[in-house]
Design an enzyme around this catalytic site. Structure first.
Site, PDB file in Angstrom:
ATOM      1  N   HIS A 357       0.797  -1.218   0.000  1.00  0.00           N
ATOM      2  CA  HIS A 357       0.000   0.000   0.000  1.00  0.00           C
ATOM      3  C   HIS A 357       0.833   1.273   0.000  1.00  0.00           C
ATOM      4  O   HIS A 357       0.272   2.365   0.132  1.00  0.00           O
ATOM      5  CB  HIS A 357      -0.908   0.041   1.238  1.00  0.00           C
ATOM      6  CG  HIS A 357      -2.108  -0.838   1.152  1.00  0.00           C
ATOM      7  ND1 HIS A 357      -3.210  -0.536   0.395  1.00  0.00           N
ATOM      8  CD2 HIS A 357      -2.375  -2.030   1.733  1.00  0.00           C
ATOM      9  CE1 HIS A 357      -4.120  -1.490   0.518  1.00  0.00           C
ATOM     10  NE2 HIS A 357      -3.632  -2.417   1.320  1.00  0.00           N
ATOM     11  N   LYS A 533      -8.310  13.200   4.868  1.00  0.00           N
ATOM     12  CA  LYS A 533      -7.398  12.051   4.829  1.00  0.00           C
ATOM     13  C   LYS A 533      -6.411  12.187   5.985  1.00  0.00           C
ATOM     14  O   LYS A 533      -6.359  13.227   6.653  1.00  0.00           O
ATOM     15  CB  LYS A 533      -6.667  11.944   3.493  1.00  0.00           C
ATOM     16  CG  LYS A 533      -6.000  13.215   3.039  1.00  0.00           C
ATOM     17  CD  LYS A 533      -5.487  13.095   1.615  1.00  0.00           C
ATOM     18  CE  LYS A 533      -6.589  13.175   0.588  1.00  0.00           C
ATOM     19  NZ  LYS A 533      -6.704  11.989  -0.247  1.00  0.00           N
ATOM     20  N   LYS A 539       0.718  13.851   1.488  1.00  0.00           N
ATOM     21  CA  LYS A 539      -0.658  14.160   1.076  1.00  0.00           C
ATOM     22  C   LYS A 539      -0.858  15.665   0.894  1.00  0.00           C
ATOM     23  O   LYS A 539      -1.845  16.110   0.329  1.00  0.00           O
ATOM     24  CB  LYS A 539      -1.644  13.586   2.084  1.00  0.00           C
ATOM     25  CG  LYS A 539      -1.633  12.054   2.091  1.00  0.00           C
ATOM     26  CD  LYS A 539      -2.606  11.474   3.091  1.00  0.00           C
ATOM     27  CE  LYS A 539      -2.535   9.959   3.169  1.00  0.00           C
ATOM     28  NZ  LYS A 539      -3.102   9.286   1.988  1.00  0.00           N
ATOM     29  N   THR A 641      -8.690   5.952  -1.705  1.00  0.00           N
ATOM     30  CA  THR A 641     -10.090   5.551  -1.882  1.00  0.00           C
ATOM     31  C   THR A 641     -11.008   6.731  -1.604  1.00  0.00           C
ATOM     32  O   THR A 641     -12.128   6.766  -2.110  1.00  0.00           O
ATOM     33  CB  THR A 641     -10.474   4.380  -0.961  1.00  0.00           C
ATOM     34  OG1 THR A 641     -10.138   4.687   0.390  1.00  0.00           O
ATOM     35  CG2 THR A 641      -9.778   3.102  -1.406  1.00  0.00           C
ATOM     36  N   LYS A 645     -14.576   7.848  -3.477  1.00  0.00           N
ATOM     37  CA  LYS A 645     -15.843   8.141  -2.797  1.00  0.00           C
ATOM     38  C   LYS A 645     -16.351   9.528  -3.179  1.00  0.00           C
ATOM     39  O   LYS A 645     -17.546   9.727  -3.445  1.00  0.00           O
ATOM     40  CB  LYS A 645     -15.652   8.046  -1.282  1.00  0.00           C
ATOM     41  CG  LYS A 645     -15.306   6.664  -0.780  1.00  0.00           C
ATOM     42  CD  LYS A 645     -14.748   6.730   0.638  1.00  0.00           C
ATOM     43  CE  LYS A 645     -14.068   5.417   0.997  1.00  0.00           C
ATOM     44  NZ  LYS A 645     -13.191   5.529   2.163  1.00  0.00           N
TER      45      LYS A 645
END
Length: 795
Positions: A357, A533, A539, A641, A645
């Site tokens: 991941h 997140k 990020k 993910t 969404k």
């Protein structure tokens, strides 16, 4: 099982079930029942409806005598279950009507349910989506993890600083689980290993705890199949040492219980200390060891030979946390069942699959050889043998510079290794495991992540779900690619207007919630720009908040410049020991305090950062989002993910070519995606340039101004508190915030213009929903079943 064959109770009968639990299970009269009592009674009445399909699924699995999937994950972020289960049972209307007949507001009871604190972010939520899809597809499966007493942590802000307190989700009984006192395994740590004359090993642990199972049923769509999530709680071998207590050693008398509770108390203990690292390694072994013993017990109970294990067992490692499954399965086969080492290694490898991941080196766990030898001496010996096997087969070491490389261990012991997006999988081949890939060119496969439509559109967004059903009929919830049937309707006045009405209703609902939680009034007609997140440098929440400051400056400089009103919403937690991420959180909160108090700009720009982001908050934010922030440094996000969404619910994406953004852009159309920033190849090249960060800042007056304001304490009461952030940005900036800043600022101004054409924005938003059906976790799980597990549906 077709929906019309489901046997649903009447609202009256269901209300009687609730009253029965209120009286018999809780010993309460309706007249004296609290909201908590009503919620528990409601949950138990729903749970009763799960038991028969659950037992039927178990019976059919044993009768089929086929293959089971065992999904090992340190996280399962399952969220609240009342709404999730009632929707999969088709019971939501009945439950709502029944509770109203009893004078109770169904939705408020749903909202009162605690979130199960069993995960941190995408990893745990993915595991929960996968369990939902395994059940929906009718693939026999067990999820295995830890029943954390406190989970990650509950996040609060004090003066803008993240404060962590214990999550108390298990302060009350978890009504959805079934305690299994008969499912118990002794798990050892430390001690020494003896070898007999023939070299057979016997491990003598110095300390032991009991792993006890707790089962939560995972209901598939329309209850056609129900699988099991089995979580392990640590229990002491000896609950209380009376002799020590009588000697006056009151603390020592409870030492065994304290050790056990510590193991299953907290998710991701701070591993910046030796004690924290030891606890985390013990946790990872604890749940892996219990899970493997459990599945071996089941395999032998069915009468199968251990040599047949790969025919009946598929074990999936969700990231490197369960990587000890390889050495532990070998240990069980060799030491406890007498299998030869070479055969045990082949057997274990044929069962194990490994999902990677991350491309971040620090996230690929490494344990010191000393710690491994101290905590798991037998496993260390097995890893040394595996290291020699790996060197012989590939020339790649599992042991290196005094460390056990868990990523290499997981790769070597798996028959298949998968990435979670097309780009990520290629980078795994080319960079992360390039040498291993050359040795095993067929081992790495791609399985792009997906999300469950049951939770993330049908349940979380009933307004949009109803519109979809009215437009294309039923069936799309279990066949999400049918959303393509919406496309001919997109662009028609009636559909687009209905889509816009649903979006605005979701934004109004979120605005009401924010007002209740924070006292801040939001305008539902403003653009809702959301980044939710885990807080991490890659990020790039930092890039977002720096651009926010730049926008604030521009609005102040020209208040009548025709600006598009925006609400910037952040959500997420930083690991307790991650100092830089916690500084970024404080900066976001400091900027929010200043911007939200500014009378010149506050009608055009707001910054909102609600405390304690979790699944339930995501279910509020995602349906209300206009703009989805997916702005990670290219080449660093494995998949994501949240991006799926948000897009599925009609948010347009601003993002880099990273992770699953690449595939989302391909599906929704490049013209419906706001792209900016360097590519993964350009990121690598830029990092090699000496002084690239300083050069980027000097070339951007807008960014230089923002950094100067932060340095001068404009957002911190004159205090120069962000030297760590500023020093990183000027000197190294590994995640290239400075390099991408101008590109990001420019695309945001294009987004401002695009949002002002509301009809065209709505059309593009509707196309997101219509074209996102491929990103269902049902499709992902079908891919795992075919390409990795060799598992079949029993429906």
């Amino acid at each position: 099982m077709p929906k019309d064959t489901l046997t649903l109770p009447t609202a009256t009968a269901f209300a009687d079930d609730v009253l029965s639990h209120l009286r018999v299970t809780l010993a309460k009269r309706a007249s004296g029942a609290t909201r908590h009592d009503w919620r528990v009674a409601l949950s138990l009445a729903i749970r009763d409806r799960v038991v028969e399909p659950w037992l039927a699924s178990v019976d059919r699995t044993y009768a089929a005598n086929g293959k089971r999937v065992y999904y090992l994950s340190l996280e399962f972020l399952i969220g609240r279950l009342i709404e999730d289960v009632t929707i999969n049972l088709g019971l939501e209307d009945v439950a709502r009507e029944a509770m109203e007949s009893l004078g109770q507001d169904y939705q408020s009871l749903v909202a009162e349910e605690p979130d199960a604190a069993l995960g941190n972010g995408g990893l745990g939520r993915l595991a929960a989506c996968f369990m939902d899809s395994l059940s929906t597809l009718g693939i026999p499966a067990h999820g295995y993890g830890i029943r954390y007493e406190h989970g990650l942590f509950e996040q609060h802000f004090k003066g803008g600083v993240q404060i962590e307190t214990a999550e108390a989700w298990l302060a009350e009984h978890h009504v959805w689980e079934f305690e299994r006192p008969e499912v118990r395994y002794d798990i050892g740590f430390g001690g020494h290993v003896d070898y007999d004359a023939e070299g057979r090993a016997t491990w003598h642990p110095a300390e032991e705890v009991i792993a006890q199972g707790y089962d939560t049923p995972t209901v598939g769509w329309q209850a056609a199949w129900v699988n099991t999530l089995r979580l392990w709680a640590a229990k002491p071998i000896v609950h209380f040492d009376l002799e020590a207590f009588n000697r006056g050693d009151f603390i020592g008398a409870t030492a065994s219980e304290a050790l056990a509770r510590t193991l299953s108390r907290v998710l991701y203990p701070d591993d910046t200390t030796e004690q924290g690292r030891t606890l985390r390694l013990k946790q990872e072994y604890f749940f892996v060891a219990a899970s493997l013993r459990d599945l071996l017990r089941r395999h032998l109970f069915e009468g199968h030979a251990l040599s047949e294990l790969p025919d009946h067992v598929a074990i999936q490692l969700n990231d490197t946390h369960p990587a000890l499954a390889g050495p532990e399965l070998i240990r069980l086969l060799v030491d406890e069942h007498g299998m030869a080492f070479a055969e045990a290694m082949r057997t274990a490898r044929a069962c194990l699959g490994y999902t990677n991941h991350t491309l971040l080196p620090e996230a690929l766990e490494r344990w010191s050889e000393g710690l491994m030898k101290q905590v798991l001496p037998r496993h260390y010996a097995i890893i040394c043998l595996l290291n020699m096997e790996s060197l012989d087969e590939t020339g790649i070491a599992i042991l290196e510079n005094g460390s056990v490389k868990m990523g290499e261990l997981a790769f070597f012991m798996a028959h298949k290794v998968n990435g979670v997006s097309a780009l990520h999988t290629e980078l795994v081949k080319e960079t992360l495991f390039a040498d291993l890939h050359r040795s095993y060119p067929d081992r790495i496969v791609n399985q792009t992540n997906g999300v469950t439509p049951r939770r993330w559109i049908h349940s979380a967004n009933p307004a949009l779900s109803s519109l979809i059903t009215e437009t294309i009929g039923e069936g799309w919830v279990s066949d999400l690619e049918r959303l393509r049937e919406l496309e001919p309707h997109v662009g028609t006045a009636s559909f687009d207007e209905a889509f816009a009405v649903a979006k605005r209703a979701n934004k109004a609902r979120l605005s009401d919630w924010v007002a209740r939680e924070t006292g801040m009034a939001l305008d539902p007609d403003a653009m809702f720009d959301i980044q939710i997140k885990r807080i991490h440098e890659y990020k790039r929440q930092l890039l977002n908040i720096l651009e926010t400051v730049a926008l604030w400056n521009e609005i102040r400089d020209d208040p009548n410049g025709g600006w598009t009103p925006r609400v910037k919403i952040f959500g997420g937690k930083a690991a307790p020991g991650y100092v830089m991420a916690k500084s970024i959180i404080r900066l976001i909160n400091d900027v929010a305090e200043t911007v939200n108090a500014d009378p010149v700009t506050r009608h055009l720009l707001r910054v909102v950062y609600p405390e304690n982001y979790n699944v339930s908050m995501a279910e509020r934010l995602i349906p209300a989002c206009d703009l989805s922030e997916q702005i990670s440094t290219a080449g660093k996000e494995a998949s994501g993910t949240g991006n799926m969404k948000l897009s599925l619910n009609g948010a347009l994406t601003v993002g880099t070519l990273d992770g699953a953004n690449v595939e989302i852009r391909e599906h929704v159309g490049a013209e419906n995606f706001f792209l900016f920033g360097l590519t993964a190849d350009e990121v690598g090249a830029r990092r090699t340039r000496p002084g690239h960060a300083r050069a980027a800042i000097e070339a951007s007056p807008r960014l230089k101004r923002v950094l100067g304001q932060i340095a001068n304490g404009l957002f911190s009461g004159g205090e120069a508190r962000y030297g760590d952030i500023l020093g990183m940005l000027w000197d190294t900036d590994y995640f290239l915030v400075t390099a991408d800043f101008d590109s990001y600022y420019d695309i945001q101004r294009q987004i401002d213009v695009a949002y002002r054409d509301r009809a065209e924005w709505t059309r593009k938003a509707a196309l997101q929903t219509a074209r996102m059906g491929w990103f269902s976790s049902d499709r992902t799980i079908a891919g795992y079943a075919k390409d990795i597990w060799g598992a079949k549906s029993l429906l």
